[in-house]
Scaffold this motif. Sequence first.
Motif, PDB file in Angstrom:
ATOM      1  N   SER A 131      12.715  -7.879   4.155  1.00  0.00           N
ATOM      2  CA  SER A 131      12.153  -7.186   5.319  1.00  0.00           C
ATOM      3  C   SER A 131      11.023  -7.984   5.940  1.00  0.00           C
ATOM      4  O   SER A 131      10.388  -8.777   5.276  1.00  0.00           O
ATOM      5  CB  SER A 131      11.610  -5.825   4.889  1.00  0.00           C
ATOM      6  OG  SER A 131      12.613  -5.081   4.273  1.00  0.00           O
TER       7      SER A 131
ATOM      8  N   GLU B  93      14.403  -4.887   0.293  1.00  0.00           N
ATOM      9  CA  GLU B  93      13.203  -5.683   0.022  1.00  0.00           C
ATOM     10  C   GLU B  93      12.908  -5.712  -1.476  1.00  0.00           C
ATOM     11  O   GLU B  93      13.011  -4.702  -2.163  1.00  0.00           O
ATOM     12  CB  GLU B  93      12.005  -5.094   0.779  1.00  0.00           C
ATOM     13  CG  GLU B  93      10.697  -5.779   0.548  1.00  0.00           C
ATOM     14  CD  GLU B  93      10.742  -7.268   0.870  1.00  0.00           C
ATOM     15  OE1 GLU B  93      10.289  -8.049   0.008  1.00  0.00           O
ATOM     16  OE2 GLU B  93      11.218  -7.653   1.950  1.00  0.00           O
TER      17      GLU B  93
ATOM     18  N   ARG C 231       7.430  -4.910  -3.721  1.00  0.00           N
ATOM     19  CA  ARG C 231       7.011  -3.510  -3.543  1.00  0.00           C
ATOM     20  C   ARG C 231       5.871  -3.367  -2.532  1.00  0.00           C
ATOM     21  O   ARG C 231       5.886  -2.476  -1.691  1.00  0.00           O
ATOM     22  CB  ARG C 231       6.590  -2.890  -4.872  1.00  0.00           C
ATOM     23  CG  ARG C 231       6.251  -1.405  -4.727  1.00  0.00           C
ATOM     24  CD  ARG C 231       5.793  -0.775  -6.029  1.00  0.00           C
ATOM     25  NE  ARG C 231       6.791  -0.759  -7.051  1.00  0.00           N
ATOM     26  CZ  ARG C 231       7.742   0.182  -7.195  1.00  0.00           C
ATOM     27  NH1 ARG C 231       7.817   1.157  -6.332  1.00  0.00           N
ATOM     28  NH2 ARG C 231       8.594   0.122  -8.182  1.00  0.00           N
TER      29      ARG C 231
ATOM     30  N   PHE D 163       7.284  -3.930   0.910  1.00  0.00           N
ATOM     31  CA  PHE D 163       8.117  -2.770   1.227  1.00  0.00           C
ATOM     32  C   PHE D 163       7.248  -1.630   1.770  1.00  0.00           C
ATOM     33  O   PHE D 163       7.538  -1.061   2.818  1.00  0.00           O
ATOM     34  CB  PHE D 163       8.868  -2.337  -0.035  1.00  0.00           C
ATOM     35  CG  PHE D 163       9.427  -0.947   0.011  1.00  0.00           C
ATOM     36  CD1 PHE D 163      10.582  -0.662   0.717  1.00  0.00           C
ATOM     37  CD2 PHE D 163       8.787   0.083  -0.672  1.00  0.00           C
ATOM     38  CE1 PHE D 163      11.089   0.625   0.753  1.00  0.00           C
ATOM     39  CE2 PHE D 163       9.291   1.371  -0.643  1.00  0.00           C
ATOM     40  CZ  PHE D 163      10.442   1.642   0.068  1.00  0.00           C
ATOM     41  N   LYS D 164       6.170  -1.313   1.073  1.00  0.00           N
ATOM     42  CA  LYS D 164       5.277  -0.233   1.509  1.00  0.00           C
ATOM     43  C   LYS D 164       4.638  -0.555   2.856  1.00  0.00           C
ATOM     44  O   LYS D 164       4.478   0.324   3.701  1.00  0.00           O
ATOM     45  CB  LYS D 164       4.186   0.010   0.460  1.00  0.00           C
ATOM     46  CG  LYS D 164       4.721   0.650  -0.806  1.00  0.00           C
ATOM     47  CD  LYS D 164       3.613   0.798  -1.836  1.00  0.00           C
ATOM     48  CE  LYS D 164       4.140   1.411  -3.111  1.00  0.00           C
ATOM     49  NZ  LYS D 164       3.079   1.557  -4.127  1.00  0.00           N
TER      50      LYS D 164
ATOM     51  N   VAL E 235      14.717   1.156   4.864  1.00  0.00           N
ATOM     52  CA  VAL E 235      14.245   0.032   4.064  1.00  0.00           C
ATOM     53  C   VAL E 235      14.237   0.504   2.621  1.00  0.00           C
ATOM     54  O   VAL E 235      13.666   1.542   2.309  1.00  0.00           O
ATOM     55  CB  VAL E 235      12.829  -0.431   4.482  1.00  0.00           C
ATOM     56  CG1 VAL E 235      12.399  -1.640   3.658  1.00  0.00           C
ATOM     57  CG2 VAL E 235      12.794  -0.771   5.970  1.00  0.00           C
ATOM     58  N   ARG E 236      14.909  -0.256   1.753  1.00  0.00           N
ATOM     59  CA  ARG E 236      14.983   0.100   0.335  1.00  0.00           C
ATOM     60  C   ARG E 236      14.285  -0.963  -0.505  1.00  0.00           C
ATOM     61  O   ARG E 236      14.364  -2.153  -0.206  1.00  0.00           O
ATOM     62  CB  ARG E 236      16.430   0.194  -0.137  1.00  0.00           C
ATOM     63  CG  ARG E 236      17.216   1.308   0.488  1.00  0.00           C
ATOM     64  CD  ARG E 236      18.609   1.336  -0.085  1.00  0.00           C
ATOM     65  NE  ARG E 236      19.441   2.310   0.605  1.00  0.00           N
ATOM     66  CZ  ARG E 236      20.745   2.420   0.413  1.00  0.00           C
ATOM     67  NH1 ARG E 236      21.362   1.611  -0.442  1.00  0.00           N
ATOM     68  NH2 ARG E 236      21.431   3.315   1.069  1.00  0.00           N
ATOM     69  N   TYR E 237      13.660  -0.502  -1.564  1.00  0.00           N
ATOM     70  CA  TYR E 237      13.037  -1.412  -2.521  1.00  0.00           C
ATOM     71  C   TYR E 237      13.998  -1.629  -3.677  1.00  0.00           C
ATOM     72  O   TYR E 237      14.562  -0.679  -4.225  1.00  0.00           O
ATOM     73  CB  TYR E 237      11.714  -0.835  -3.040  1.00  0.00           C
ATOM     74  CG  TYR E 237      11.139  -1.614  -4.203  1.00  0.00           C
ATOM     75  CD1 TYR E 237      10.631  -2.890  -4.014  1.00  0.00           C
ATOM     76  CD2 TYR E 237      11.132  -1.080  -5.476  1.00  0.00           C
ATOM     77  CE1 TYR E 237      10.124  -3.619  -5.072  1.00  0.00           C
ATOM     78  CE2 TYR E 237      10.624  -1.795  -6.541  1.00  0.00           C
ATOM     79  CZ  TYR E 237      10.121  -3.059  -6.341  1.00  0.00           C
ATOM     80  OH  TYR E 237       9.623  -3.783  -7.391  1.00  0.00           O
TER      81      TYR E 237
END
Length: 122
Positions: free
Chosen positions: A33, A52, A55, A58-59, A75-77
């Motif tokens: 991402s 992504e 972490r 991602f946040k 968007v997934r971690y």
Amino acid sequence: MLLFSKPTLREPDIGYEVLNEIPPKSNVLEFGSGTSTLYLSKKLKGNLLSIEANRSWFKFIIKHIEPARFINCEVRYANIGLKSVSSKPVKVFSRIFLKRYENYWNELQKLPFKPNVVIVDG
């Protein structure tokens, strides 16, 4: 562990001219991402799924996507274990490492749509 104080956004590495070539009704799968995610979340009328491995990043990214865009953008971690600053996996070959790295690819089993464009960042 975050090795930088604050993520910064810059123009996508693949360039806006390439992103502009993606038809608006496309379904896009993105690995990694960034600004391209934010840009495409505004441009696309199709779907966008970005996976992504960092972490903290991602946040950061999900905080910067406009709430209305979450209808077509996700968007997934994916926890892949030890990573370098650029989110590339650290080459520590062990069963635990390989199992965590599979998490990244396992996200492909849960796709909510069939992508017609795939972007790999890095």
